[in-house]
Design a protein around this motif. Structure first.
Motif, PDB file in Angstrom:
ATOM      1  N   ALA A  53       0.820  -1.205   0.000  1.00  0.00           N
ATOM      2  CA  ALA A  53       0.000   0.000   0.000  1.00  0.00           C
ATOM      3  C   ALA A  53       0.854   1.255   0.000  1.00  0.00           C
ATOM      4  CB  ALA A  53      -0.935  -0.012   1.211  1.00  0.00           C
ATOM      5  N   VAL A  54       1.931   1.242   0.781  1.00  0.00           N
ATOM      6  CA  VAL A  54       2.826   2.403   0.847  1.00  0.00           C
ATOM      7  C   VAL A  54       3.417   2.700  -0.524  1.00  0.00           C
ATOM      8  CG1 VAL A  54       5.070   3.185   1.732  1.00  0.00           C
ATOM      9  CG2 VAL A  54       3.364   2.235   3.298  1.00  0.00           C
ATOM     10  N   LEU A  55       3.964   1.678  -1.187  1.00  0.00           N
ATOM     11  CA  LEU A  55       4.557   1.895  -2.505  1.00  0.00           C
ATOM     12  C   LEU A  55       3.482   2.179  -3.559  1.00  0.00           C
ATOM     13  CD1 LEU A  55       7.495  -0.670  -2.673  1.00  0.00           C
ATOM     14  CD2 LEU A  55       7.506   1.722  -1.965  1.00  0.00           C
ATOM     15  N   GLY A  56       2.240   1.823  -3.267  1.00  0.00           N
ATOM     16  CA  GLY A  56       1.142   2.141  -4.165  1.00  0.00           C
ATOM     17  C   GLY A  56       0.567   3.526  -3.935  1.00  0.00           C
ATOM     18  N   GLY A  57       1.162   4.269  -2.996  1.00  0.00           N
ATOM     19  CA  GLY A  57       0.734   5.638  -2.746  1.00  0.00           C
ATOM     20  C   GLY A  57      -0.422   5.783  -1.790  1.00  0.00           C
ATOM     21  N   ALA A  58      -0.714   4.759  -0.996  1.00  0.00           N
ATOM     22  CA  ALA A  58      -1.833   4.837  -0.058  1.00  0.00           C
ATOM     23  C   ALA A  58      -1.526   5.789   1.081  1.00  0.00           C
ATOM     24  CB  ALA A  58      -2.146   3.451   0.507  1.00  0.00           C
ATOM     25  N   GLY A  59      -2.575   6.325   1.663  1.00  0.00           N
ATOM     26  CA  GLY A  59      -2.418   7.150   2.840  1.00  0.00           C
ATOM     27  C   GLY A  59      -2.064   6.312   4.058  1.00  0.00           C
ATOM     28  N   SER A  60      -1.689   6.996   5.111  1.00  0.00           N
ATOM     29  CA  SER A  60      -1.258   6.293   6.325  1.00  0.00           C
ATOM     30  C   SER A  60      -2.385   5.474   6.936  1.00  0.00           C
ATOM     31  CB  SER A  60      -0.719   7.293   7.350  1.00  0.00           C
ATOM     32  OG  SER A  60      -1.713   8.260   7.674  1.00  0.00           O
ATOM     33  N   GLY A  61      -3.653   5.917   6.786  1.00  0.00           N
ATOM     34  CA  GLY A  61      -4.767   5.175   7.365  1.00  0.00           C
ATOM     35  C   GLY A  61      -4.948   3.813   6.740  1.00  0.00           C
ATOM     36  N   THR A  62      -4.878   3.747   5.413  1.00  0.00           N
ATOM     37  CA  THR A  62      -5.017   2.458   4.727  1.00  0.00           C
ATOM     38  C   THR A  62      -3.871   1.524   5.072  1.00  0.00           C
ATOM     39  OG1 THR A  62      -6.269   3.406   2.892  1.00  0.00           O
ATOM     40  CG2 THR A  62      -5.107   1.343   2.465  1.00  0.00           C
ATOM     41  N   ALA A  63      -2.638   2.047   5.047  1.00  0.00           N
ATOM     42  CA  ALA A  63      -1.476   1.213   5.373  1.00  0.00           C
ATOM     43  C   ALA A  63      -1.569   0.691   6.801  1.00  0.00           C
ATOM     44  CB  ALA A  63      -0.191   2.009   5.176  1.00  0.00           C
ATOM     45  N   ALA A  64      -1.990   1.545   7.729  1.00  0.00           N
ATOM     46  CA  ALA A  64      -2.096   1.120   9.127  1.00  0.00           C
ATOM     47  C   ALA A  64      -3.179   0.061   9.300  1.00  0.00           C
ATOM     48  CB  ALA A  64      -2.380   2.321  10.022  1.00  0.00           C
ATOM     49  N   ALA A  65      -4.295   0.204   8.574  1.00  0.00           N
ATOM     50  CA  ALA A  65      -5.366  -0.785   8.681  1.00  0.00           C
ATOM     51  C   ALA A  65      -4.915  -2.144   8.170  1.00  0.00           C
ATOM     52  CB  ALA A  65      -6.590  -0.310   7.895  1.00  0.00           C
ATOM     53  N   LEU A  66      -4.181  -2.156   7.066  1.00  0.00           N
ATOM     54  CA  LEU A  66      -3.664  -3.419   6.537  1.00  0.00           C
ATOM     55  C   LEU A  66      -2.653  -4.040   7.487  1.00  0.00           C
ATOM     56  CD1 LEU A  66      -3.310  -2.379   2.802  1.00  0.00           C
ATOM     57  CD2 LEU A  66      -4.903  -4.067   3.721  1.00  0.00           C
ATOM     58  N   ASP A  67      -1.825  -3.218   8.100  1.00  0.00           N
ATOM     59  CA  ASP A  67      -0.858  -3.725   9.066  1.00  0.00           C
ATOM     60  C   ASP A  67      -1.573  -4.357  10.256  1.00  0.00           C
ATOM     61  OD1 ASP A  67       2.024  -3.792  10.116  1.00  0.00           O
ATOM     62  OD2 ASP A  67       0.999  -2.722  11.719  1.00  0.00           O
ATOM     63  N   ARG A  68      -2.609  -3.685  10.768  1.00  0.00           N
ATOM     64  CA  ARG A  68      -3.365  -4.238  11.894  1.00  0.00           C
ATOM     65  C   ARG A  68      -4.003  -5.569  11.526  1.00  0.00           C
ATOM     66  NH1 ARG A  68      -5.280   1.011  12.290  1.00  0.00           N
ATOM     67  NH2 ARG A  68      -7.319   0.395  11.446  1.00  0.00           N
ATOM     68  N   ALA A  69      -4.581  -5.633  10.326  1.00  0.00           N
ATOM     69  CA  ALA A  69      -5.226  -6.879   9.893  1.00  0.00           C
ATOM     70  C   ALA A  69      -4.228  -8.029   9.884  1.00  0.00           C
ATOM     71  CB  ALA A  69      -5.850  -6.693   8.512  1.00  0.00           C
ATOM     72  N   GLY A  70      -3.041  -7.789   9.342  1.00  0.00           N
ATOM     73  CA  GLY A  70      -2.029  -8.837   9.289  1.00  0.00           C
ATOM     74  C   GLY A  70      -1.565  -9.270  10.664  1.00  0.00           C
ATOM     75  N   ARG A  71      -1.442  -8.321  11.567  1.00  0.00           N
ATOM     76  CA  ARG A  71      -0.995  -8.670  12.921  1.00  0.00           C
ATOM     77  C   ARG A  71      -2.029  -9.527  13.644  1.00  0.00           C
ATOM     78  NH1 ARG A  71       3.240  -5.444  15.277  1.00  0.00           N
ATOM     79  NH2 ARG A  71       4.289  -4.238  13.662  1.00  0.00           N
ATOM     80  N   HIS A  72      -3.301  -9.129  13.549  1.00  0.00           N
ATOM     81  CA  HIS A  72      -4.338  -9.954  14.173  1.00  0.00           C
ATOM     82  C   HIS A  72      -4.422 -11.324  13.512  1.00  0.00           C
ATOM     83  CE1 HIS A  72      -6.004  -7.158  17.057  1.00  0.00           C
ATOM     84  NE2 HIS A  72      -6.066  -6.201  16.143  1.00  0.00           N
ATOM     85  N   LEU A  73      -4.257 -11.354  12.197  1.00  0.00           N
ATOM     86  CA  LEU A  73      -4.240 -12.624  11.485  1.00  0.00           C
ATOM     87  C   LEU A  73      -3.149 -13.536  12.037  1.00  0.00           C
ATOM     88  CD1 LEU A  73      -4.993 -14.488   9.056  1.00  0.00           C
ATOM     89  CD2 LEU A  73      -3.284 -13.221   7.756  1.00  0.00           C
ATOM     90  N   GLY A  74      -1.962 -12.983  12.261  1.00  0.00           N
ATOM     91  CA  GLY A  74      -0.853 -13.782  12.766  1.00  0.00           C
ATOM     92  C   GLY A  74      -1.140 -14.397  14.114  1.00  0.00           C
ATOM     93  N   VAL A  75      -1.756 -13.619  15.019  1.00  0.00           N
ATOM     94  CA  VAL A  75      -2.077 -14.153  16.348  1.00  0.00           C
ATOM     95  C   VAL A  75      -3.125 -15.257  16.238  1.00  0.00           C
ATOM     96  CG1 VAL A  75      -2.946 -13.608  18.648  1.00  0.00           C
ATOM     97  CG2 VAL A  75      -1.487 -11.966  17.467  1.00  0.00           C
TER      98      VAL A  75
END
Length: 382
Positions: free
Chosen positions: A247-269
């Motif tokens: 998302a970052v390299l695709g030009g997304a804003g910080s909100g979208t990147a942070a939401a994707l990061d949160r999703a992945g972290r919860h997925l991992g747990v």
């Protein structure tokens, strides 16, 4: 909000995902918990479906592979050969290999993260290359620390080439990942995103190693909340980073990147906890592990840690300390609520994945494929 198609049931145990870690692969999780490699589920989301997700993985692997090979080709020839071996491209010595190189889950997350940001798929390639390099680097070092001799049905890199060369190859892959991101427009932000994930990965690995030496009882025993943090750092951080980097390299804003990061972290747990349940109660014909395998190896997994805090925790600790009667220990852990609490915790994190994804734009095909892929990863019947 699109709901992920996740079922977590106690009455049936399906195959465990064998790696991960944070992390594609086929050996058992040592110590307390290793990043588990997501495994194919029985169903997918309506957006893509189970049949469609493998196609998404194939598309992303085919897109990323040339750039990944080009990056590895910049390494010292000997180091490059070891990297190729670790990716499953060759045998020790350089002969062509027929070994599987893994599903490419993190590559797909990076590509779909870029597409979800409204960018073309190519925008996520550098992120996919970097995450795959870091993922492989972490596995090389994990194998050494854990003393694992096999991965994906063949010797691990340190077994094939030696400990020193394997450390060197891992270091080279890490450096190459940073170089790959730094060369991209927006590379500084991407490198910062990767650095946060790497810091968390190291924290998780450190905790994982330290947990093994802590007692089963008393004030120094490992608590479930400590385990959650370890699993998020060791397993979830890189999953979240993969999608966020795209998302970052695709030009997304910080909100979208942070939401994707949160999703992945919860997925991992969630994924790690389900893996722990399967490590005790999974069907050996499906998991490839002996019955009660994690108890026989006295691993500090989430169901065990929950049960140790119950009124019968002392009896369970006695069995774990002695290594005797894993069948009895499994029964007591279930009676103490270890299994049911673990499954409830996994459901809680799956719900958190869905909540995080509600903050990601949902009007594009990529958003639907991303939801399908995340559903694919967490869909296991336990």
């Amino acid at each position: 909000m699109t709901t992920l198609p996740v079922t977590v049931r106690a009455e049936h145990v399906a195959p465990a995902a064998r790696r991960p870690t944070p992390q594609g692969d086929t050996h058992d999780a040592p110590g307390t918990a290793r990043p588990a490699e997501p495994h194919a589920p029985t169903a997918g989301s309506p957006a893509t479906g189970a049949d469609g997700v493998p196609g998404v993985l194939d598309r992303c692997r085919a897109l990323v592979r040339p750039s990944l090979e080009e990056a590895v080709g910049r390494l010292h020839p000997w180091v490059g050969e070891m990297a190729a071996y670790s990716f499953g491209w060759c045998e020790a010595g350089g002969a062509p290999a027929v070994a599987s190189g893994g599903k490419g889950v993190r590559q797909a997350l990076a590509v779909l993260g870029a597409e979800a940001a409204g960018a073309p798929e190519r925008a996520g390639v550098a992120a996919a290359v970097a995450v795959e390099l870091v993922h492989t680097f972490s596995l090389l070092h994990d194998d050494i620390m854990d003393g694992d001799g096999d991965r994906r049905g063949r010797p691990t890199l340190w077994k094939a080439y030696g400990t020193g060369p394997a450390v060197l190859a891992g270091d080279a892959l890490f450096a190459l990942a940073v170089e790959t991101l730094a060369a991209e427009p927006g590379g500084a932000r991407a490198v910062r995103t990767l650095s946060v994930a790497l810091g968390d990965l190291v924290r998780g690995q450190a905790d994982d190693l330290l947990f093994a030496d802590r007692p089963w009882r008393g004030p120094e025993r490992v608590r479930p909340d400590e385990y959650r943090a370890m699993a998020e750092h060791k397993t979830g951080a890189l999953l979240g980073c993969a999608a966020a980097l795209g998302a970052v390299l695709g030009g997304a804003g910080s909100g979208t990147a942070a939401a994707l990061d949160r999703a992945g972290r919860h997925l991992g747990v969630a994924f790690q906890i389900v893996d722990d349940v399967l490590g005790i109660w999974g069907d050996p014909r499906a998991t490839g592990k002996p019955v009660h395998g994690d108890l026989r190896e006295r691993k500090k997994t989430f169901p065990v840690l929950v049960a140790l805090g119950s009124p019968i925790g002392g009896r369970i600790a006695d069995l774990l300390e002695s290594g005797d009667a894993p069948e009895t220990a499994a029964t007591l852990i279930e009676e103490a609520g270890g299994r049911s609490v673990a499954l409830a915790e996994a459901r809680r994190h799956i719900t958190a994945v869905e909540t995080s994804l509600s903050d990601v734009p949902s009007t594009t095909r990529a958003a639907g494929e991303l939801r399908s892929l995340l559903g694919y990863l967490v869909r296991r019947d336990v």
